[in-house]
Design a protein around this motif. Structure first.
Motif, PDB file in Angstrom:
ATOM      1  N   UNK A   1       0.975  -1.526  -0.048  1.00  0.00           N
ATOM      2  CA  UNK A   1      -0.367  -0.075  -0.066  1.00  0.00           C
ATOM      3  C   UNK A   1       0.664   1.195   0.331  1.00  0.00           C
ATOM      4  N   UNK A   2       0.812   2.114  -0.456  1.00  0.00           N
ATOM      5  CA  UNK A   2       0.805   3.309   0.090  1.00  0.00           C
ATOM      6  C   UNK A   2       0.013   4.714   0.066  1.00  0.00           C
ATOM      7  N   UNK A   3       0.533   5.498   0.691  1.00  0.00           N
ATOM      8  CA  UNK A   3       0.542   7.164   0.978  1.00  0.00           C
ATOM      9  C   UNK A   3       1.260   8.122   0.225  1.00  0.00           C
ATOM     10  N   UNK A   4       1.384   8.766  -0.793  1.00  0.00           N
ATOM     11  CA  UNK A   4       1.793   9.868  -1.477  1.00  0.00           C
ATOM     12  C   UNK A   4       3.339   8.972  -1.528  1.00  0.00           C
ATOM     13  N   UNK A   5       4.335   8.930  -1.208  1.00  0.00           N
ATOM     14  CA  UNK A   5       5.700   8.216  -1.093  1.00  0.00           C
ATOM     15  C   UNK A   5       6.094   7.613  -0.200  1.00  0.00           C
ATOM     16  N   UNK A   6       4.886   7.597   0.694  1.00  0.00           N
ATOM     17  CA  UNK A   6       5.084   6.700   1.758  1.00  0.00           C
ATOM     18  C   UNK A   6       4.602   5.061   1.389  1.00  0.00           C
ATOM     19  N   UNK A   7       5.623   3.832   0.822  1.00  0.00           N
ATOM     20  CA  UNK A   7       5.132   2.489   1.026  1.00  0.00           C
ATOM     21  C   UNK A   7       5.159   2.015   1.917  1.00  0.00           C
ATOM     22  N   UNK A   8       4.059   0.766   2.348  1.00  0.00           N
ATOM     23  CA  UNK A   8       4.054   0.271   3.511  1.00  0.00           C
ATOM     24  C   UNK A   8       3.507  -1.335   2.878  1.00  0.00           C
ATOM     25  N   UNK A   9       4.387  -2.264   3.511  1.00  0.00           N
ATOM     26  CA  UNK A   9       3.737  -4.015   3.284  1.00  0.00           C
ATOM     27  C   UNK A   9       3.391  -4.269   4.188  1.00  0.00           C
ATOM     28  N   UNK A  10       2.009  -5.525   4.390  1.00  0.00           N
ATOM     29  CA  UNK A  10       1.562  -5.827   5.496  1.00  0.00           C
ATOM     30  C   UNK A  10       1.740  -7.047   5.690  1.00  0.00           C
ATOM     31  N   UNK A  11       1.768  -7.616   6.472  1.00  0.00           N
ATOM     32  CA  UNK A  11       2.308  -9.325   6.020  1.00  0.00           C
ATOM     33  C   UNK A  11       0.620  -9.688   5.990  1.00  0.00           C
ATOM     34  N   UNK A  12       0.566 -11.142   6.308  1.00  0.00           N
ATOM     35  CA  UNK A  12      -1.111 -12.030   5.730  1.00  0.00           C
ATOM     36  C   UNK A  12      -1.646 -11.759   6.603  1.00  0.00           C
ATOM     37  N   UNK A  13      -1.263 -11.178   8.597  1.00  0.00           N
ATOM     38  CA  UNK A  13      -1.643 -10.643   9.445  1.00  0.00           C
ATOM     39  C   UNK A  13      -2.693  -9.848   8.970  1.00  0.00           C
ATOM     40  N   UNK A  14      -2.179  -8.762   8.208  1.00  0.00           N
ATOM     41  CA  UNK A  14      -2.293  -7.638   7.869  1.00  0.00           C
ATOM     42  C   UNK A  14      -1.306  -5.951   9.179  1.00  0.00           C
ATOM     43  N   UNK A  15      -0.504  -6.688   9.472  1.00  0.00           N
ATOM     44  CA  UNK A  15      -0.106  -5.685  10.869  1.00  0.00           C
ATOM     45  C   UNK A  15       0.946  -5.466   9.929  1.00  0.00           C
TER      46      UNK A  15
END
Length: 178
Positions: A51-65
């Protein structure tokens, strides 16, 4: 919040506001609204998701953390980051230097050290926001690929990641977005 304060917060906490390693996707969405969905990166069902918000990309694991996040700062365009405590993305000038970042970390008493395993064209500062997470600030020591050496290296990328999370079993009925 000023940009350098936000960068120092990444070093100290592993994130910006609620968007940090270990945060639940539900809590992040509740605070910041829906993020741009960049798709799954693992198994088709219940794998990691970007996912991302602007230039911050982040990854969630399968339990959505949130397991990792990264901010690319190498470009000349304004840097777009989520404003803590709101559901808006704010634009900032994108150029920050080694001296600015390390001074901001020092100002909030965030312990940092240099990673000695990087090539000569880089300088990387590491922090340990918690026993379970790390953050890094990678700087370019040259202006462009073959450019001159910079007196004060320029921030290229910021990363934070969780080092010890293990997902619990995830029910098959859980929706893909958690």
């Amino acid at each position: 919040m000023a940009l350098l304060d936000m960068m120092a917060e990444v070093g100290l906490t592993g994130g910006i506001g609620v968007l940090r390693c270990g945060a639940s996707l539900t809590d992040v969405f509740a605070a910041l609204g829906p993020a741009e969905d960049l798709g799954g990166i693992d198994e088709p069902r219940h794998g990691s998701h970007r996912f991302c918000y602007g230039d911050v990309e982040f990854i969630t694991c399968r339990c959505r953390l949130v397991s990792t996040m990264g901010i690319s700062t190498w470009h000349d365009a304004p840097l777009e980051l989520p404003a803590p405590g709101s559901n808006t993305v704010v634009a900032f000038p994108s150029h920050m230097t080694y001296q600015q970042i390390t001074s901001a970390l020092d100002a909030i008493e965030c312990r940092w050290w240099l990673d000695t395993r990087v090539p000569d064209t880089q300088r990387t500062v590491l922090t340990e926001p918690s026993a379970d997470s790390w953050a890094s600030f990678t700087f370019s020591t040259t202006d462009g690929c073959d450019g001159p050496v910079l007196d004060d290296p320029r921030l290229y990328k910021v990363n934070a990641w969780d080092v010890s999370h293990e997902c619990p079993a995830v029910p098959v009925s859980l929706p893909q977005d958690g």
